[in-house]
Write a protein that holds these residues in place. Structure first.
Motif, PDB file in Angstrom:
ATOM      1  N   PHE A   1      -1.899 -11.558  26.376  1.00 34.29           N
ATOM      2  CA  PHE A   1      -1.058 -12.661  26.838  1.00 34.29           C
ATOM      3  C   PHE A   1      -1.866 -13.607  27.716  1.00 34.29           C
ATOM      4  CE2 PHE A   1       2.250  -9.496  25.854  1.00 34.29           C
ATOM      5  CZ  PHE A   1       3.057 -10.281  25.057  1.00 34.29           C
ATOM      6  N   LEU A   2      -2.807 -13.054  28.491  1.00 37.73           N
ATOM      7  CA  LEU A   2      -3.681 -13.889  29.308  1.00 37.73           C
ATOM      8  C   LEU A   2      -4.711 -14.610  28.446  1.00 37.73           C
ATOM      9  CD1 LEU A   2      -4.634 -14.746  32.167  1.00 37.73           C
ATOM     10  CD2 LEU A   2      -6.115 -12.721  32.164  1.00 37.73           C
ATOM     11  N   VAL A   3      -5.257 -13.897  27.462  1.00 35.98           N
ATOM     12  CA  VAL A   3      -6.318 -14.444  26.617  1.00 35.98           C
ATOM     13  C   VAL A   3      -5.788 -15.474  25.628  1.00 35.98           C
ATOM     14  CG1 VAL A   3      -8.104 -13.865  24.913  1.00 35.98           C
ATOM     15  CG2 VAL A   3      -7.663 -12.327  26.842  1.00 35.98           C
ATOM     16  N   PHE A   4      -4.634 -15.175  25.014  1.00 35.59           N
ATOM     17  CA  PHE A   4      -4.136 -15.998  23.911  1.00 35.59           C
ATOM     18  C   PHE A   4      -2.964 -16.898  24.280  1.00 35.59           C
ATOM     19  CE2 PHE A   4      -6.165 -12.381  21.728  1.00 35.59           C
ATOM     20  CZ  PHE A   4      -7.029 -13.069  20.893  1.00 35.59           C
ATOM     21  N   GLY A   5      -2.534 -16.860  25.549  1.00 37.02           N
ATOM     22  CA  GLY A   5      -1.398 -17.685  25.937  1.00 37.02           C
ATOM     23  C   GLY A   5      -1.625 -19.161  25.645  1.00 37.02           C
ATOM     24  N   TYR A   6      -2.777 -19.682  26.075  1.00 37.31           N
ATOM     25  CA  TYR A   6      -3.068 -21.104  25.841  1.00 37.31           C
ATOM     26  C   TYR A   6      -3.364 -21.402  24.376  1.00 37.31           C
ATOM     27  CZ  TYR A   6      -5.122 -25.734  26.360  1.00 37.31           C
ATOM     28  OH  TYR A   6      -5.390 -27.071  26.230  1.00 37.31           O
ATOM     29  N   PRO A   7      -4.227 -20.613  23.693  1.00 40.73           N
ATOM     30  CA  PRO A   7      -4.448 -20.854  22.253  1.00 40.73           C
ATOM     31  C   PRO A   7      -3.156 -20.793  21.441  1.00 40.73           C
ATOM     32  CG  PRO A   7      -6.136 -19.391  23.102  1.00 40.73           C
ATOM     33  CD  PRO A   7      -5.128 -19.559  24.201  1.00 40.73           C
TER      34      PRO A   7
END
Length: 403
Positions: A58-64
């Protein structure tokens, strides 16, 4: 909202199925934690890394994920997430075959990536799909679908294999995971063809008059200029963490206490949460506001966490339902309160909130560590300060604005 005069019964039904799938995928962890402890002989802290690996994405892919939604729309992003889920569960099968804890962590990470994309699409979608003041009611309906799904994986796998939790080894997981892979592929196809209209928040369309749609957002140049959003992200970080503890530790806690039929205790938290969601559907916004609901739930959760930590062990497990009841309307209330008046920053704000779900990685891992150094019951003290901050947000944090 741009489509507020339309009927949303059919879209709500399809999105409800997707919320059920989210709960099902996360509920797998309730079974995996005790199974991995028994099969691989790992510590409590290590086994809870499975839950952490599910929430780190969720931290890694939240923005993508937000960029993906902007590029291909909500519906196609939902469909994509189910295909990623299928890949993740295939990796779970390989992990079981090789008896590799590292592979289990990788499979959990990819499952979490799928969840990040699905959450990033369905949560803002359901918030935007109608008036903002009744968003908590719609999210409550979706929450029932989600939370009722959490205990299903444990009960389904126990039933399918004909074994209690403490007798299940990782070598037994192949058959149920093949069934789950097929189900997620079907859901991906269903999502792709589902009659889900693309919707936008007020002020999100570049053709809208920004000052008329959201005067507060009109003069802003960055999503980080919204204090109520940033504090909401922290509140959501803590909330996701403690709710994951209440939902994801029940089978392990029952197993630690030596209670028979440990998988059946998985229902304790979802029942509390569903009761809260039903109250949300009835009372919000007709009788109480979203902020008032968040305040009441915070107080209930604080009382529940104290009872879990202070009562006798064999009774304490049932008070997790009070914690869960308190958690019930936190998500439906936090999301619209934090997203209020974001205008053209709606998708960016939603990405930050998705990234805040990283709390589901941190708080349960801390619980596992505390369980090793203290006891399973005393580890629940971790939840108290988290609920206290959420109470602060419900009283004044959401009101903070900058010019």
């Amino acid at each position: 909202m741009s489509a507020k005069n339309k009927s949303y019964a059919l879209p709500l039904t399809f999105v409800g199925i997707m919320f059920f799938a989210i709960g099902f995928a996360l509920g797998i962890n309730s079974l995996l934690v005790p199974v991995l402890q028994g099969s691989l002989g790992i510590s409590n802290a290590a086994s809870y890394l499975i839950i952490a690996a599910t929430f780190i994405p969720f931290l890694v892919f939240g923005y993508p994920a937000g960029l993906t939604i902007k590029a291909i729309g909500y519906k196609r992003t939902m469909s994509l997430s189910f295909i990623i889920f299928a890949v993740a569960f295939y990796l779970f099968i390989l992990s079981a075959n090789y008896k590799s804890f590292s592979l289990f962590l990788l499979a959990s990470f990819i499952s979490g990536a799928a969840n990040a994309y699905l959450q990033a699409s369905v949560n803002p979608y359901i918030t935007i799909l109608g008036p903002l003041e009744s968003a908590a009611k719609r999210i409550s309906i979706m929450g029932i679908c989600n939370k009722l799904a959490w205990p299903i994986p444990s009960i389904f796998i126990v039933w399918l294999l004909g074994k209690d939790v403490h007798l299940i080894g990782i070598e037994d997981l192949n058959k149920p995971f093949v069934i789950i892979i097929c189900a997620f592929i079907v859901l991906g196809i269903m999502a792709f063809f589902a009659p889900l209209p693309e919707v936008k928040a007020e002020g999100e369309d570049e053709n809208d008059n920004a000052s008329e749609a959201s005067s507060y957002a009109a003069g802003k140049t960055s999503v980080f200029q919204f204090p109520h959003l940033l504090l909401g992200c922290l509140a959501l970080f803590l909330y996701v963490g403690v709710e994951t503890v209440s939902l994801g530790t029940l089978v392990d806690y029952a197993n630690s206490l030596g209670l028979p039929g440990a998988a059946n205790y998985a229902w304790i938290a979802p029942i509390g949460i569903v009761i809260g969601y039903i109250c949300g559907i009835i009372f919000i916004p007709k009788y109480i506001s979203q902020a008032a609901a968040l305040k009441i739930c915070s107080i209930l959760a604080i009382a529940g966490s104290l009872l879990v930590a202070l009562t006798p062990q064999d009774i304490s497990i049932y008070f997790i339902s009070f914690m869960a009841l308190g958690c019930s309307l936190m998500w439906p209330a936090l999301w619209p309160l934090a997203m209020a008046d974001l205008g053209k920053f709606t998708k960016a704000g939603s990405s930050l909130l998705i990234m805040a779900m990283f709390g589901g990685a941190v708080i349960p891992t801390l619980y596992g560590w505390l369980k090793d150094v203290t006891s399973p019951q005393q580890a629940y003290w971790l939840c108290l300060p988290c609920f206290l901050f959420i109470l602060y947000y419900s009283i004044s944090g959401y009101k903070i604005r900058t010019k």
